[in-house]
Design an enzyme around this catalytic site. Structure first.
Site, short mmCIF file in Angstrom:
data_model
loop_
_atom_site.label_atom_id
_atom_site.label_comp_id
_atom_site.label_asym_id
_atom_site.label_seq_id
_atom_site.Cartn_x
_atom_site.Cartn_y
_atom_site.Cartn_z
N PRO A 2 0.58 -1.28 0.02
CA PRO A 2 -0.15 0.12 0.37
C PRO A 2 0.77 1.38 -0.04
CG PRO A 2 -0.97 -1.45 1.51
CD PRO A 2 1.07 -1.96 1.03
N GLU A 3 -0.07 2.44 -0.74
CA GLU A 3 0.78 3.67 -0.43
C GLU A 3 0.42 4.48 0.82
OE1 GLU A 3 1.17 5.17 -4.63
OE2 GLU A 3 1.17 2.68 -5.38
#
Length: 283
Positions: A2-3
Protein backbone atom coordinates in the site's frame (compact mmCIF):
# COMPACT_ATOMS: atom_id res chain seq x y z
CA UNK A 1 1.09 -1.31 -2.43
CA UNK A 2 0.00 0.00 0.00
CA UNK A 3 0.93 3.65 -0.54
CA UNK A 4 0.02 6.84 1.30
CA UNK A 5 -3.75 6.74 0.59
CA UNK A 6 -4.05 3.13 1.75
CA UNK A 7 -1.99 3.71 4.90
CA UNK A 8 -3.88 6.90 5.74
CA UNK A 9 -7.18 5.06 5.30
CA UNK A 10 -5.88 2.30 7.58
CA UNK A 11 -4.90 4.89 10.20
CA UNK A 12 -8.31 6.54 10.14
CA UNK A 13 -10.14 3.23 10.36
CA UNK A 14 -8.20 1.62 13.21
CA UNK A 15 -7.57 4.71 15.32
CA UNK A 16 -10.95 4.46 17.09
CA UNK A 17 -10.10 0.85 18.00
CA UNK A 18 -6.67 1.68 19.45
CA UNK A 19 -6.51 5.25 20.71
CA UNK A 20 -6.58 5.35 24.49
CA UNK A 21 -6.25 1.58 24.78
CA UNK A 22 -3.48 -0.30 26.57
CA UNK A 23 -1.51 -2.85 24.58
CA UNK A 24 -1.49 -6.12 26.47
CA UNK A 25 0.48 -8.21 23.99
CA UNK A 26 1.89 -8.30 20.47
CA UNK A 27 2.35 -11.90 19.44
CA UNK A 28 4.35 -13.12 16.42
CA UNK A 29 6.98 -15.67 15.45
CA UNK A 30 9.34 -13.53 13.35
CA UNK A 31 11.54 -11.34 15.60
CA UNK A 32 13.61 -10.18 12.61
CA UNK A 33 10.48 -8.54 11.14
CA UNK A 34 8.69 -7.57 14.34
CA UNK A 35 11.45 -6.05 16.43
CA UNK A 36 11.30 -5.09 20.10
CA UNK A 37 7.52 -5.31 20.13
CA UNK A 38 7.62 -6.49 23.76
CA UNK A 39 8.48 -2.90 24.69
CA UNK A 40 4.92 -1.93 23.74
CA UNK A 41 3.37 -4.27 26.30
CA UNK A 42 1.61 -2.33 29.05
CA UNK A 43 1.80 0.94 27.11
CA UNK A 44 -1.19 3.14 26.32
CA UNK A 45 -1.77 4.17 22.70
CA UNK A 46 -1.94 7.94 22.99
CA UNK A 47 -2.62 8.42 19.28
CA UNK A 48 -1.91 7.28 15.73
CA UNK A 49 -0.19 9.19 12.96
CA UNK A 50 1.32 8.48 9.56
CA UNK A 51 4.52 9.47 7.78
CA UNK A 52 4.60 8.58 4.10
CA UNK A 53 3.84 4.85 3.96
CA UNK A 54 4.60 4.30 7.66
CA UNK A 55 1.92 3.98 10.34
CA UNK A 56 2.90 5.15 13.82
CA UNK A 57 1.32 4.21 17.14
CA UNK A 58 2.40 6.66 19.85
CA UNK A 59 2.94 4.86 23.14
CA UNK A 60 2.82 6.43 26.59
CA UNK A 61 3.43 4.83 29.95
CA UNK A 62 0.22 3.33 31.29
CA UNK A 63 0.13 5.78 34.22
CA UNK A 64 0.99 8.86 32.13
CA UNK A 65 -1.57 11.65 32.22
CA UNK A 66 -3.47 12.57 29.09
CA UNK A 67 -1.41 15.05 27.12
CA UNK A 68 1.92 13.86 28.47
CA UNK A 69 4.43 13.29 25.66
CA UNK A 70 4.77 9.73 24.46
CA UNK A 71 8.23 8.23 24.70
CA UNK A 72 7.99 5.21 22.41
CA UNK A 73 6.53 4.61 18.96
CA UNK A 74 5.38 1.41 17.33
CA UNK A 75 6.24 1.85 13.64
CA UNK A 76 4.33 -0.33 11.19
CA UNK A 77 5.19 -0.76 7.51
CA UNK A 78 2.53 -2.71 5.65
CA UNK A 79 4.96 -3.95 3.00
CA UNK A 80 3.29 -5.13 -0.20
CA UNK A 81 0.35 -7.08 1.20
CA UNK A 82 0.09 -6.27 4.90
CA UNK A 83 -3.02 -5.00 6.64
CA UNK A 84 -5.00 -5.21 9.86
CA UNK A 85 -8.12 -7.36 10.12
CA UNK A 86 -10.82 -7.94 12.69
CA UNK A 87 -10.55 -11.73 12.37
CA UNK A 88 -7.65 -14.15 12.19
CA UNK A 89 -6.90 -15.60 8.77
CA UNK A 90 -4.54 -18.04 7.06
CA UNK A 91 -1.99 -15.27 6.52
CA UNK A 92 -2.08 -13.75 10.02
CA UNK A 93 1.52 -12.99 11.02
CA UNK A 94 1.02 -10.99 14.20
CA UNK A 95 -1.72 -10.19 16.69
CA UNK A 96 -2.08 -6.93 18.59
CA UNK A 97 -4.19 -7.36 21.72
CA UNK A 98 -5.41 -4.42 23.79
CA UNK A 99 -7.72 -4.14 26.77
CA UNK A 100 -10.55 -3.74 24.23
CA UNK A 101 -9.85 -6.62 21.84
CA UNK A 102 -7.48 -7.95 19.19
CA UNK A 103 -6.41 -6.81 15.73
CA UNK A 104 -4.80 -9.31 13.38
CA UNK A 105 -1.97 -8.32 11.04
CA UNK A 106 -2.33 -10.33 7.83
CA UNK A 107 0.53 -10.38 5.33
CA UNK A 108 0.52 -13.09 2.61
CA UNK A 109 3.89 -12.11 1.12
CA UNK A 110 5.60 -11.42 4.48
CA UNK A 111 7.14 -8.04 3.65
CA UNK A 112 5.40 -6.16 6.47
CA UNK A 113 7.40 -4.98 9.48
CA UNK A 114 6.90 -3.61 12.99
CA UNK A 115 9.45 -2.04 15.31
CA UNK A 116 9.27 -0.19 18.61
CA UNK A 117 11.68 2.75 18.87
CA UNK A 118 12.16 5.79 21.10
CA UNK A 119 9.88 8.54 19.82
CA UNK A 120 11.40 10.21 16.77
CA UNK A 121 14.43 7.90 16.67
CA UNK A 122 14.58 6.52 13.13
CA UNK A 123 18.28 5.76 12.61
CA UNK A 124 17.53 2.11 11.86
CA UNK A 125 14.99 3.16 9.19
CA UNK A 126 16.92 5.33 6.71
CA UNK A 127 13.98 5.78 4.32
CA UNK A 128 11.81 7.15 7.09
CA UNK A 129 14.61 9.31 8.48
CA UNK A 130 15.30 10.98 5.10
CA UNK A 131 11.72 11.21 3.86
CA UNK A 132 10.49 14.31 2.07
CA UNK A 133 7.45 16.41 2.99
CA UNK A 134 3.90 15.11 3.12
CA UNK A 135 2.18 15.87 -0.22
CA UNK A 136 -0.97 17.28 1.38
CA UNK A 137 0.82 19.39 3.98
CA UNK A 138 1.96 23.00 3.90
CA UNK A 139 5.55 21.73 4.07
CA UNK A 140 5.24 20.50 0.48
CA UNK A 141 6.03 23.73 -1.39
CA UNK A 142 6.00 24.15 -5.15
CA UNK A 143 9.18 26.24 -5.26
CA UNK A 144 11.16 23.66 -3.30
CA UNK A 145 9.84 20.82 -5.42
CA UNK A 146 10.69 22.66 -8.65
CA UNK A 147 14.23 23.38 -7.46
CA UNK A 148 14.85 19.69 -6.73
CA UNK A 149 13.14 18.53 -9.93
CA UNK A 150 15.40 20.71 -12.06
CA UNK A 151 18.37 18.51 -11.08
CA UNK A 152 16.60 15.14 -10.92
CA UNK A 153 17.20 12.07 -13.04
CA UNK A 154 14.32 10.03 -14.45
CA UNK A 155 11.30 11.49 -12.70
CA UNK A 156 9.43 8.36 -11.73
CA UNK A 157 12.32 6.62 -9.89
CA UNK A 158 13.04 9.99 -8.31
CA UNK A 159 9.50 10.17 -6.94
CA UNK A 160 9.69 6.60 -5.67
CA UNK A 161 12.82 7.44 -3.65
CA UNK A 162 10.53 9.27 -1.16
CA UNK A 163 13.03 12.15 -0.96
CA UNK A 164 11.18 14.89 -2.91
CA UNK A 165 7.79 13.99 -1.44
CA UNK A 166 6.63 11.18 0.82
CA UNK A 167 4.15 8.38 0.24
CA UNK A 168 4.16 8.29 -3.57
CA UNK A 169 4.52 4.72 -4.82
CA UNK A 170 4.09 2.95 -8.13
CA UNK A 171 0.37 3.55 -8.58
CA UNK A 172 0.23 7.21 -7.67
CA UNK A 173 3.45 8.11 -9.46
CA UNK A 174 1.99 6.74 -12.72
CA UNK A 175 -1.32 8.49 -12.15
CA UNK A 176 0.27 11.82 -11.22
CA UNK A 177 2.64 11.79 -14.20
CA UNK A 178 -0.25 11.04 -16.56
CA UNK A 179 -2.27 13.90 -15.11
CA UNK A 180 0.73 16.23 -15.47
CA UNK A 181 1.45 14.99 -19.05
CA UNK A 182 5.05 14.11 -18.17
CA UNK A 183 6.93 11.04 -19.43
CA UNK A 184 8.06 8.85 -16.50
CA UNK A 185 11.65 8.80 -17.83
CA UNK A 186 11.87 12.59 -18.23
CA UNK A 187 14.87 14.15 -16.51
CA UNK A 188 15.51 17.67 -15.23
CA UNK A 189 11.98 19.04 -15.22
CA UNK A 190 11.60 22.67 -16.15
CA UNK A 191 9.62 25.01 -13.90
CA UNK A 192 6.39 24.60 -15.87
CA UNK A 193 6.60 20.80 -15.81
CA UNK A 194 7.46 20.74 -12.12
CA UNK A 195 4.48 22.96 -11.36
CA UNK A 196 2.11 20.67 -13.26
CA UNK A 197 3.47 17.64 -11.45
CA UNK A 198 3.32 19.32 -8.04
CA UNK A 199 -0.38 20.07 -8.44
CA UNK A 200 -1.10 16.65 -9.96
CA UNK A 201 0.44 14.86 -6.97
CA UNK A 202 -1.64 16.89 -4.53
CA UNK A 203 -4.83 16.31 -6.53
CA UNK A 204 -4.30 12.58 -7.02
CA UNK A 205 -3.39 11.96 -3.40
CA UNK A 206 -6.36 13.95 -2.07
CA UNK A 207 -8.77 12.10 -4.34
CA UNK A 208 -7.29 8.70 -3.49
CA UNK A 209 -7.48 9.32 0.25
CA UNK A 210 -11.11 10.42 -0.11
CA UNK A 211 -11.84 7.20 -2.05
CA UNK A 212 -10.21 4.98 0.58
CA UNK A 213 -7.24 4.03 -1.60
CA UNK A 214 -6.98 1.47 -4.39
CA UNK A 215 -7.83 -2.24 -4.14
CA UNK A 216 -6.43 -4.32 -6.97
CA UNK A 217 -6.88 -7.87 -8.27
CA UNK A 218 -9.22 -10.42 -6.75
CA UNK A 219 -8.78 -9.25 -3.17
CA UNK A 220 -6.57 -12.20 -2.19
CA UNK A 221 -3.47 -10.70 -0.65
CA UNK A 222 -4.32 -7.22 -1.85
CA UNK A 223 -5.21 -4.10 0.07
CA UNK A 224 -8.56 -3.72 1.73
CA UNK A 225 -9.66 -2.02 4.91
CA UNK A 226 -9.66 -3.76 8.30
CA UNK A 227 -13.35 -4.62 7.97
CA UNK A 228 -12.90 -6.08 4.50
CA UNK A 229 -14.21 -3.04 2.63
CA UNK A 230 -12.30 -2.32 -0.57
CA UNK A 231 -10.95 1.04 -1.65
CA UNK A 232 -12.60 2.75 -4.61
CA UNK A 233 -9.88 4.76 -6.35
CA UNK A 234 -8.92 1.90 -8.68
CA UNK A 235 -11.95 2.68 -10.84
CA UNK A 236 -10.42 6.12 -11.49
CA UNK A 237 -7.01 4.88 -12.64
CA UNK A 238 -6.17 6.42 -15.98
CA UNK A 239 -3.00 4.46 -16.73
CA UNK A 240 -1.97 2.15 -13.90
CA UNK A 241 -2.89 -1.45 -14.68
CA UNK A 242 -4.36 -0.48 -18.06
CA UNK A 243 -1.75 -1.44 -20.72
CA UNK A 244 -3.30 -1.73 -24.16
CA UNK A 245 -6.42 0.19 -23.17
CA UNK A 246 -7.18 3.58 -24.76
CA UNK A 247 -6.02 6.74 -23.01
CA UNK A 248 -9.01 8.58 -21.57
CA UNK A 249 -7.57 11.84 -22.90
CA UNK A 250 -6.46 11.04 -26.46
CA UNK A 251 -7.41 7.42 -27.21
CA UNK A 252 -3.84 6.19 -27.73
CA UNK A 253 -3.12 2.75 -26.26
CA UNK A 254 -1.54 2.89 -22.82
CA UNK A 255 1.97 1.38 -22.76
CA UNK A 256 3.79 -0.50 -20.01
CA UNK A 257 7.57 -0.41 -19.67
CA UNK A 258 10.02 -1.27 -16.90
CA UNK A 259 11.73 1.77 -15.42
CA UNK A 260 13.92 1.54 -12.36
CA UNK A 261 12.88 -2.11 -12.04
CA UNK A 262 9.23 -1.10 -11.67
CA UNK A 263 6.37 -1.65 -14.07
CA UNK A 264 5.44 1.78 -15.43
CA UNK A 265 2.29 2.83 -17.31
CA UNK A 266 1.95 5.92 -19.48
CA UNK A 267 0.39 7.32 -22.64
CA UNK A 268 3.03 7.69 -25.39
CA UNK A 269 1.08 10.52 -27.00
CA UNK A 270 0.09 12.60 -23.97
CA UNK A 271 3.37 11.98 -22.14
CA UNK A 272 6.04 12.52 -24.74
CA UNK A 273 9.69 12.37 -23.73
CA UNK A 274 11.24 15.81 -24.21
CA UNK A 275 14.83 16.02 -25.37
CA UNK A 276 16.86 17.45 -22.49
CA UNK A 277 17.47 21.16 -22.78
CA UNK A 278 14.74 21.65 -25.38
CA UNK A 279 11.01 21.91 -25.60
CA UNK A 280 10.90 19.32 -28.37
CA UNK A 281 9.99 15.65 -28.28
CA UNK A 282 12.95 13.27 -28.14
CA UNK A 283 13.30 11.21 -31.28
Amino acid sequence: MPELPEVETTRRKIEPLLAGRTILNINHDAPHRYRDTHLAHGRRVSGLSRRGKYLMLHLAAADAAEGDPHDLELIVHLGMTGGFRLEEGPHTRATLTTDAGTLYFNDPRRFGKMVVVPAGEYRTMPTLAAMGPEPLSDDFREEDFARLAAQAGAVKPWLLSQKPVSGVGNIYADESLWRARIHPAQTRLNAEEAGRLYHAIREVMAEAVEAGGSSLGDGQGNYCQHDGEAGAFQVRHNVYGRPGEPCARCGTDIRKIVLGQRGTHFCPECQQLRAEGTGRRAE
